[in-house]
Design an enzyme around this catalytic site. Structure first.
Site, short mmCIF file in Angstrom:
data_model
loop_
_atom_site.label_atom_id
_atom_site.label_comp_id
_atom_site.label_asym_id
_atom_site.label_seq_id
_atom_site.Cartn_x
_atom_site.Cartn_y
_atom_site.Cartn_z
N ARG A 34 -2.77 0.65 6.89
CA ARG A 34 -3.89 -0.08 6.28
C ARG A 34 -5.04 -0.31 7.26
O ARG A 34 -6.20 -0.30 6.86
CB ARG A 34 -3.39 -1.41 5.71
N LYS A 217 12.42 -1.70 -11.46
CA LYS A 217 12.42 -2.34 -12.77
C LYS A 217 11.47 -1.69 -13.77
O LYS A 217 10.40 -1.24 -13.41
CB LYS A 217 11.98 -3.79 -12.62
N GLY A 373 3.48 1.01 -2.50
CA GLY A 373 4.07 0.91 -1.18
C GLY A 373 5.28 1.79 -0.95
O GLY A 373 5.35 2.53 0.02
N GLY A 396 -0.39 -2.20 -7.07
CA GLY A 396 -0.84 -2.76 -8.35
C GLY A 396 -2.25 -2.34 -8.71
O GLY A 396 -2.55 -2.02 -9.87
P1 AMP Z 1 9.46 -1.17 -6.98
O1 AMP Z 1 8.99 -2.22 -6.03
O2 AMP Z 1 9.72 -1.65 -8.36
O3 AMP Z 1 8.60 0.08 -6.93
O4 AMP Z 1 10.89 -0.75 -6.46
C1 AMP Z 1 11.12 -0.13 -5.24
C2 AMP Z 1 12.53 -0.38 -4.86
O5 AMP Z 1 13.38 0.09 -5.87
C3 AMP Z 1 12.95 0.30 -3.59
O6 AMP Z 1 13.17 -0.67 -2.59
C4 AMP Z 1 14.24 1.00 -3.96
O7 AMP Z 1 15.27 0.82 -3.01
C5 AMP Z 1 14.62 0.33 -5.27
N1 AMP Z 1 15.48 1.19 -6.10
C6 AMP Z 1 15.26 2.45 -6.46
N2 AMP Z 1 16.32 2.92 -7.16
C7 AMP Z 1 17.21 1.93 -7.25
C8 AMP Z 1 18.50 1.80 -7.83
N3 AMP Z 1 19.05 2.83 -8.49
N4 AMP Z 1 19.14 0.61 -7.71
C9 AMP Z 1 18.58 -0.41 -7.06
N5 AMP Z 1 17.36 -0.36 -6.48
C10 AMP Z 1 16.68 0.80 -6.57
#
Ligand code: AMP
Length: 415
Positions: A34, A217, A373, A396
């Protein structure tokens, strides 16, 4: 005004950057992307004979002073990268004397703006349900204006270059622009590049357009997923959200991450994809683990038949091939979020397969935009920085821009 038309000679520029860099426990910067992203704008001002008042947030101090989130920790790194000393002012509201004395070529770095609740404009210490909340919010909005006006008083012109926070209507990202006339406010070079990259994806889309959405999620990405279903030819959904889709169809998902209150949302996404003729690609097989750890035992199994006590941490080999095939012939690519828990070396194969396929498609002429990120961290982990078209500094903000929302940080300048 545009940054390339503005004459910075003899002018004091207050520049909002995103110096929200990760630090280790000793306050050492672990990733300076950044800071590097903001350098072209900062150097341009100095090279043209202007002076700088740099402002940023770091972390979420929630309106209170917190030494762990002090920008003093990055002062030396900023000075080194700019090649000139930096005057650090440890209270962003008390830089009047230093700003008044600032000479061409000199640089001030203000302390974390979010040490003041006015930066975000949210009242602190009062619950949203409290009957007095609305009054408190009104009062806070008024003092936010004073806060922004005070920051504006330090400078002759305002440059907004913090794409990562451009989707927030904060004092330094938007409100401050009200205190400069149109000839003295502008987007910085990083912002211009980011806006151009989004434009490359959204206007005159070269098809097939493939989006890859991963991460943990569905809920945090549903807005962009629904929006993309109106734009893309193929949508790959991976990462933790896979299991909400599996569960929605009655699948067995063991201990995998799931949002049980979003099963209908998942079914709605599938329905919309069908209606819009979008090919939805989900993980048919998973690499499962007997615990959430890099050294867990692993097995491969169908994503909808995960035994009790096991959890899906990455997409399986069959899915990796299907993802690669779906990405390979793309001409426009948006990638946000890893395919699995890529932080664990033993569960990063799916994310690597996605990254490799994105790189291959890019080599074949696709425009690939990677943002958020974690997917950026993937790109770094796999050394693909030079093999994708553009790496966005926004998470975001990028997603909101792709959704077609007008970002407050841009609207404040462009009207
Ligand atoms: P986000 O912040 O929603 O983009 O999520 C990113 C995070 O999702 C990363 O730290 C990954 O480790 C986690 N992630 C990806 N796949 C999985 C999974 N199958 N189970 C749990 N966490 C996950």
């Amino acid at each position: 005004m545009t940054i390339n038309d503005y004459k910075f000679a003899g002018k004091k520029a207050i520049v909002r950057v995103d110096f929200n860099v990760p630090l280790d426990e000793n306050g050492k910067i672990t990733d300076d992307t950044r800071i590097r992203g903001a350098l072209p704008t900062l150097k341009k001002v100095l090279d043209e004979g202007g002076s700088l008042i740099i402002m940023s947030h770091m972390g979420k101090p929630k309106g209170k002073v917190n030494p762990k989130m002090s920008l003093s920790q990055i002062k030396d790194a900023v000075a080194e990268k700019l090649g000139t000393p930096v005057i650090f002012v440890d209270d962003c509201m008390k830089a009047d004397a230093q700003a008044a004395a600032l000479k061409p070529g000199e640089v001030i770095l203000l302390e974390n703006l979010r040490f003041y609740p006015e930066e975000e404009g949210k009242p602190v210490g009062i619950d949203k349900e409290d009957p007095a909340y609305d009054e408190a919010k009104k009062a806070m909005k008024a003092s936010q204006k004073d806060f922004a006006k005070h920051l504006a008083s330090y400078a002759d012109c305002y440059v907004m270059d913090a794409f990562g926070t451009a989707h927030r209507k904060h004092a330094s990202t938007a409100v401050i622009a009200d205190y400069f006339d149109a000839d003295n406010k502008m987007l910085g070079l990083l912002m211009e590049k980011e806006v151009q990259a989004v434009d490359n994806v959204l206007s005159d889309i070269k098809r097939p357009f493939v989006a890859i959405m991963g991460g943990s999620k569905v809920s945090s990405k549903i807005g962009i997923i629904e929006n993309l279903l109106g734009k893309v030819d193929k949508l790959i959904l991976c990462g933790g959200m896979t299991y909400t889709f599996m569960k929605a169809h009655g699948g067995e998902i063991g201990n995998s991450i799931v949002e049980l209150d979003k099963l209908d949302v998942a079914l709605g996404v599938e329905e919309l994809a069908k209606k819009n003729g979008v090919e939805l690609v989900l993980a048919s097989d998973s690499i499962i683990a007997d615990k959430f750890a890099n050294d867990a035992q692993q097995k491969i199994c169908p994503s909808n038949a995960i035994p009790e006590g096991w959890e899906g941490l990455d997409v399986g080999p069959e899915t990796q091939e299907r993802f690669k095939a779906a990405i390979r012939d793309a001409k426009t690519i948006l990638w946000n979020g890893p395919a699995g828990v890529f932080e664990f070396d033993n569960f990063c194969a799916g994310s690597r397969a996605v990254g490799d396929a994105v790189a291959e498609a890019t080599a074949n002429g696709a425009f690939s935009l990677v943002g958020g990120g974690d997917s950026v961290a993937c790109v770094h982990k796999f050394g693909l920085e030079d093999k994708v078209s553009y790496i966005s500094t926004g998470g975001g903000a990028l997603l909101e821009a792709i959704e077609g929302k007008v970002l407050p940080g841009i609207a404040a300048i462009k009207g």
